[in-house]
Write a protein that holds these residues in place. Structure first.
Motif, PDB file in Angstrom:
ATOM      1  N   VAL A 272       0.944  -1.259  -0.036  1.00 33.37           N
ATOM      2  CA  VAL A 272      -0.051   0.078  -0.030  1.00 33.37           C
ATOM      3  C   VAL A 272       0.727   1.235   0.092  1.00 33.37           C
ATOM      4  CG1 VAL A 272      -1.563   1.457   1.385  1.00 33.37           C
ATOM      5  CG2 VAL A 272      -1.963  -0.968   1.208  1.00 33.37           C
ATOM      6  N   LEU A 273       0.607   2.101  -1.018  1.00 38.08           N
ATOM      7  CA  LEU A 273       1.343   3.481  -0.869  1.00 38.08           C
ATOM      8  C   LEU A 273       0.400   4.511  -0.566  1.00 38.08           C
ATOM      9  CD1 LEU A 273       4.095   4.777  -1.724  1.00 38.08           C
ATOM     10  CD2 LEU A 273       2.849   5.528  -3.836  1.00 38.08           C
ATOM     11  N   ALA A 274       0.521   5.010   0.406  1.00 36.89           N
ATOM     12  CA  ALA A 274      -0.638   6.334   1.156  1.00 36.89           C
ATOM     13  C   ALA A 274       0.062   7.490   0.641  1.00 36.89           C
ATOM     14  CB  ALA A 274      -0.548   6.245   2.714  1.00 36.89           C
TER      15      ALA A 274
ATOM     16  N   TRP B 201      -3.552   4.484  -1.649  1.00 38.01           N
ATOM     17  CA  TRP B 201      -4.628   5.082  -0.834  1.00 38.01           C
ATOM     18  C   TRP B 201      -4.586   6.533  -0.728  1.00 38.01           C
ATOM     19  CZ3 TRP B 201      -4.489   1.529   4.311  1.00 38.01           C
ATOM     20  CH2 TRP B 201      -5.049   0.234   4.083  1.00 38.01           C
ATOM     21  N   ILE B 202      -5.551   7.168  -1.083  1.00 35.88           N
ATOM     22  CA  ILE B 202      -5.465   8.778  -1.231  1.00 35.88           C
ATOM     23  C   ILE B 202      -6.169   9.327  -0.167  1.00 35.88           C
ATOM     24  CG2 ILE B 202      -6.221  10.538  -2.623  1.00 35.88           C
ATOM     25  CD1 ILE B 202      -5.721   8.793  -4.980  1.00 35.88           C
TER      26      ILE B 202
ATOM     27  N   ASP C  84      -0.269  15.823   6.817  1.00 34.38           N
ATOM     28  CA  ASP C  84       0.047  14.535   7.899  1.00 34.38           C
ATOM     29  C   ASP C  84       1.260  13.963   7.269  1.00 34.38           C
ATOM     30  OD1 ASP C  84      -0.142  12.617   9.398  1.00 34.38           O
ATOM     31  OD2 ASP C  84      -2.077  12.438   9.150  1.00 34.38           O
ATOM     32  N   LEU C  85       2.284  14.240   7.939  1.00 29.91           N
ATOM     33  CA  LEU C  85       3.643  13.675   7.516  1.00 29.91           C
ATOM     34  C   LEU C  85       3.705  12.184   7.798  1.00 29.91           C
ATOM     35  CD1 LEU C  85       5.961  16.654   8.194  1.00 29.91           C
ATOM     36  CD2 LEU C  85       6.030  15.469   5.964  1.00 29.91           C
ATOM     37  N   ALA C  86       3.218  11.939   9.212  1.00 22.81           N
ATOM     38  CA  ALA C  86       3.439  10.464   9.862  1.00 22.81           C
ATOM     39  C   ALA C  86       2.663   9.487   9.204  1.00 22.81           C
ATOM     40  CB  ALA C  86       2.905  10.765  11.563  1.00 22.81           C
ATOM     41  N   SER C  87       1.678   9.908   8.541  1.00 21.58           N
ATOM     42  CA  SER C  87       0.579   8.987   8.197  1.00 21.58           C
ATOM     43  C   SER C  87       0.542   8.524   6.472  1.00 21.58           C
ATOM     44  CB  SER C  87      -0.910   9.190   8.474  1.00 21.58           C
ATOM     45  OG  SER C  87      -1.164   9.580   9.688  1.00 21.58           O
ATOM     46  N   HIS C  88       1.523   9.400   5.942  1.00 16.82           N
ATOM     47  CA  HIS C  88       1.708   9.097   4.445  1.00 16.82           C
ATOM     48  C   HIS C  88       3.151   8.902   3.784  1.00 16.82           C
ATOM     49  CE1 HIS C  88      -2.111  11.446   5.246  1.00 16.82           C
ATOM     50  NE2 HIS C  88      -2.749  10.473   4.432  1.00 16.82           N
ATOM     51  N   ASP C  89       3.136   8.238   2.612  1.00 16.95           N
ATOM     52  CA  ASP C  89       4.341   7.932   2.124  1.00 16.95           C
ATOM     53  C   ASP C  89       4.744   9.142   1.295  1.00 16.95           C
ATOM     54  OD1 ASP C  89       4.584   5.133   3.120  1.00 16.95           O
ATOM     55  OD2 ASP C  89       3.045   4.862   1.922  1.00 16.95           O
ATOM     56  N   LEU C  90       3.550   9.848   0.646  1.00 14.78           N
ATOM     57  CA  LEU C  90       3.784  10.794  -0.354  1.00 14.78           C
ATOM     58  C   LEU C  90       2.843  12.074  -0.247  1.00 14.78           C
ATOM     59  CD1 LEU C  90       5.453  11.594  -3.180  1.00 14.78           C
ATOM     60  CD2 LEU C  90       3.624  10.711  -4.390  1.00 14.78           C
ATOM     61  N   LEU C  91       3.498  13.302  -0.159  1.00 19.22           N
ATOM     62  CA  LEU C  91       2.564  14.438  -0.013  1.00 19.22           C
ATOM     63  C   LEU C  91       2.670  15.057  -1.297  1.00 19.22           C
ATOM     64  CD1 LEU C  91       3.734  15.415   3.542  1.00 19.22           C
ATOM     65  CD2 LEU C  91       1.687  14.001   3.007  1.00 19.22           C
ATOM     66  N   ILE C  92       1.473  15.701  -1.671  1.00 19.35           N
ATOM     67  CA  ILE C  92       1.652  16.328  -2.940  1.00 19.35           C
ATOM     68  C   ILE C  92       1.071  17.680  -2.558  1.00 19.35           C
ATOM     69  CG2 ILE C  92       0.531  16.766  -5.382  1.00 19.35           C
ATOM     70  CD1 ILE C  92       0.336  13.860  -5.513  1.00 19.35           C
ATOM     71  N   THR C  93       1.703  19.036  -3.043  1.00 16.53           N
ATOM     72  CA  THR C  93       1.469  20.216  -2.432  1.00 16.53           C
ATOM     73  C   THR C  93       1.107  21.098  -3.589  1.00 16.53           C
ATOM     74  OG1 THR C  93       3.557  20.888  -2.219  1.00 16.53           O
ATOM     75  CG2 THR C  93       2.511  19.974  -0.290  1.00 16.53           C
TER      76      THR C  93
ATOM     77  N   SER D 248      10.002   9.982   5.000  1.00  9.88           N
ATOM     78  CA  SER D 248      10.902   9.152   5.508  1.00  9.88           C
ATOM     79  C   SER D 248      10.345   7.385   5.594  1.00  9.88           C
ATOM     80  CB  SER D 248      11.435   9.509   6.987  1.00  9.88           C
ATOM     81  OG  SER D 248      10.312   9.432   7.933  1.00  9.88           O
ATOM     82  N   ARG D 249       8.858   7.512   5.608  1.00 12.08           N
ATOM     83  CA  ARG D 249       8.288   6.172   5.800  1.00 12.08           C
ATOM     84  C   ARG D 249       7.942   5.209   4.315  1.00 12.08           C
ATOM     85  NH1 ARG D 249       2.031   5.562   7.464  1.00 12.08           N
ATOM     86  NH2 ARG D 249       1.687   4.663   5.376  1.00 12.08           N
ATOM     87  N   ALA D 250       8.330   6.063   3.405  1.00 10.59           N
ATOM     88  CA  ALA D 250       7.914   5.413   2.003  1.00 10.59           C
ATOM     89  C   ALA D 250       8.923   4.437   1.600  1.00 10.59           C
ATOM     90  CB  ALA D 250       7.789   6.651   1.047  1.00 10.59           C
ATOM     91  N   ASP D 251       8.497   3.295   0.886  1.00  8.27           N
ATOM     92  CA  ASP D 251       9.264   2.264   0.187  1.00  8.27           C
ATOM     93  C   ASP D 251       9.704   2.757  -0.783  1.00  8.27           C
ATOM     94  OD1 ASP D 251      10.338   0.015  -1.042  1.00  8.27           O
ATOM     95  OD2 ASP D 251       9.171  -1.409   0.431  1.00  8.27           O
ATOM     96  N   PRO D 252      10.999   2.965  -1.249  1.00  6.99           N
ATOM     97  CA  PRO D 252      11.560   3.630  -2.558  1.00  6.99           C
ATOM     98  C   PRO D 252      11.107   2.549  -3.502  1.00  6.99           C
ATOM     99  CG  PRO D 252      13.402   3.546  -0.737  1.00  6.99           C
ATOM    100  CD  PRO D 252      12.174   2.677  -0.130  1.00  6.99           C
ATOM    101  N   ARG D 253      10.950   1.140  -3.416  1.00  2.00           N
ATOM    102  CA  ARG D 253      10.600   0.569  -4.530  1.00  2.00           C
ATOM    103  C   ARG D 253       9.192   0.902  -5.056  1.00  2.00           C
ATOM    104  NH1 ARG D 253      10.630  -5.058  -1.880  1.00  2.00           N
ATOM    105  NH2 ARG D 253       9.646  -3.734  -0.133  1.00  2.00           N
ATOM    106  N   TYR D 254       8.084   1.034  -4.216  1.00  4.37           N
ATOM    107  CA  TYR D 254       6.868   1.386  -4.769  1.00  4.37           C
ATOM    108  C   TYR D 254       6.814   3.082  -4.780  1.00  4.37           C
ATOM    109  CZ  TYR D 254       6.373  -2.849  -2.597  1.00  4.37           C
ATOM    110  OH  TYR D 254       6.508  -4.365  -2.118  1.00  4.37           O
TER     111      TYR D 254
END
Length: 307
Positions: free
Chosen positions: A96-98, A127-128, A138-147, A276-282
């Motif tokens: 899952v990529l949040a 998951w969006i 929300d930095l703690a709950s997501h792998d990627l933030l779009i601004t 920082s929680r994102a998996d680089p592969r996904y």
């Protein structure tokens, strides 16, 4: 107020099964324990509650009014827990990529395209979450933030931010509205109610100035608090709005069009910020797909993006 650690979970589970089967023996068989063990847990629960939850009727049991209330709530709770566990177990082979994104971008750019990504990446679910203008990311709950706009505060907590695109703002109308009246010049748009949103002030003024139309008095239009709400009003034929042309025409069922796609004013820039929680592969796969989708959209227009 009770704390989670104070709840007698073993006793509650034994009671819930017994309440469903109306028999301590049946509950014991389902739970794989003895009749005495279930009876002991029910007594412990009644002592803890200070209320009787069962009345004994021979070898069977019947719920008291308090027991019925508790059983109904526990049944709903355990069904929810079971459903959540089943969902997570089904996802054991699927990552899952949040992603958190501005609401309008999520609704009008990401969602219409997301099925294509998941079809090409069956091992990855996206998951969006949406973020309103002014809401803290929300930095703690997501792998990627779009601004959209200034993302400097996020960039300081991001591994490596990526520029995505810059808005090209132009009027957007429903096709039904355009069929009601001929629109050949920018001035023709003034016959329609002009829709605005509180989170994007000055869009119409900027575009009308670019079109050579100055000092227009806004009357008879509609003003909404957020852009995505205003866009829904446009789809319903309430009027025209100035919005990023990159989001349109979008889905065919929206029946939206930009009558002057080459007459644009620059808007805000979008960027992607991995956490920082994102998996680089996904993360890498999603970002490459996102950049390709943006490239496809921008290459359809005649103006390049200024980033």
């Amino acid at each position: 107020m009770l704390k989670e650690r104070e709840l007698p979970l073993v006793a509650l589970r034994a009671f819930a099964v017994a309440a469903r089967s109306h028999s301590l023996s049946s509950a014991a068989e389902e739970l794989g324990v003895t009749h005495g063990a279930v009876s002991k847990q029910v007594r412990l629960l009644e002592d803890w509650l200070g209320q009787q939850v069962f009345t004994r009727e021979g070898r069977s049991v019947a719920l008291t009014p308090y027991g019925r209330v508790l059983a109904e709530q526990l049944s709903q709770s355990f069904r929810g827990i079971e459903a959540a566990c089943q969902y997570v177990r089904r996802r054991r082979s699927k990552a899952v990529l949040a992603v958190e994104a501005p609401s309008t971008f999520a609704m009008y750019f990401l969602m219409p395209r997301l099925k294509r990504f998941e079809a090409a990446n069956p091992d990855l679910a996206v998951w969006i979450s949406t973020r309103m203008t002014g809401q803290t990311p929300d930095l703690a709950s997501h792998d990627l933030l779009i601004t959209r706009g200034n993302g400097e505060k996020i960039a300081g907590h991001s591994r490596a931010s990526t520029a995505l695109f810059e808005e090209n703002l132009t009027p957007v109308c429903s096709l039904n509205l355009l069929q009601e009246r001929t629109v050949e010049t920018p001035e023709d748009l003034l016959a329609f109610p002009l829709i605005t949103s509180a989170t994007r002030p000055g869009h119409w003024e900027g575009w009308l100035k670019k079109a050579g139309l100055r000092d227009h008095v806004f009357e008879g239009g509609h003003r909404f608090d957020h852009m995505f709400v205003a866009m829904h009003a446009v789809r319903e034929g309430f009027g025209a709005i100035v919005a990023p042309k990159e989001f349109f025409p979008g889905k065919p069922e929206w029946r939206l069009a930009c009558p002057f796609p080459d007459l644009v004013v620059r808007g805000e820039k979008y960027a992607a910020h991995p956490t920082s929680r994102a998996d680089p592969r996904y993360l890498g796969r999603f970002l490459e797909w996102l950049k390709e989708e943006i490239k496809n959209v921008t290459s359809e227009g005649r103006e390049p993006f200024g980033i």
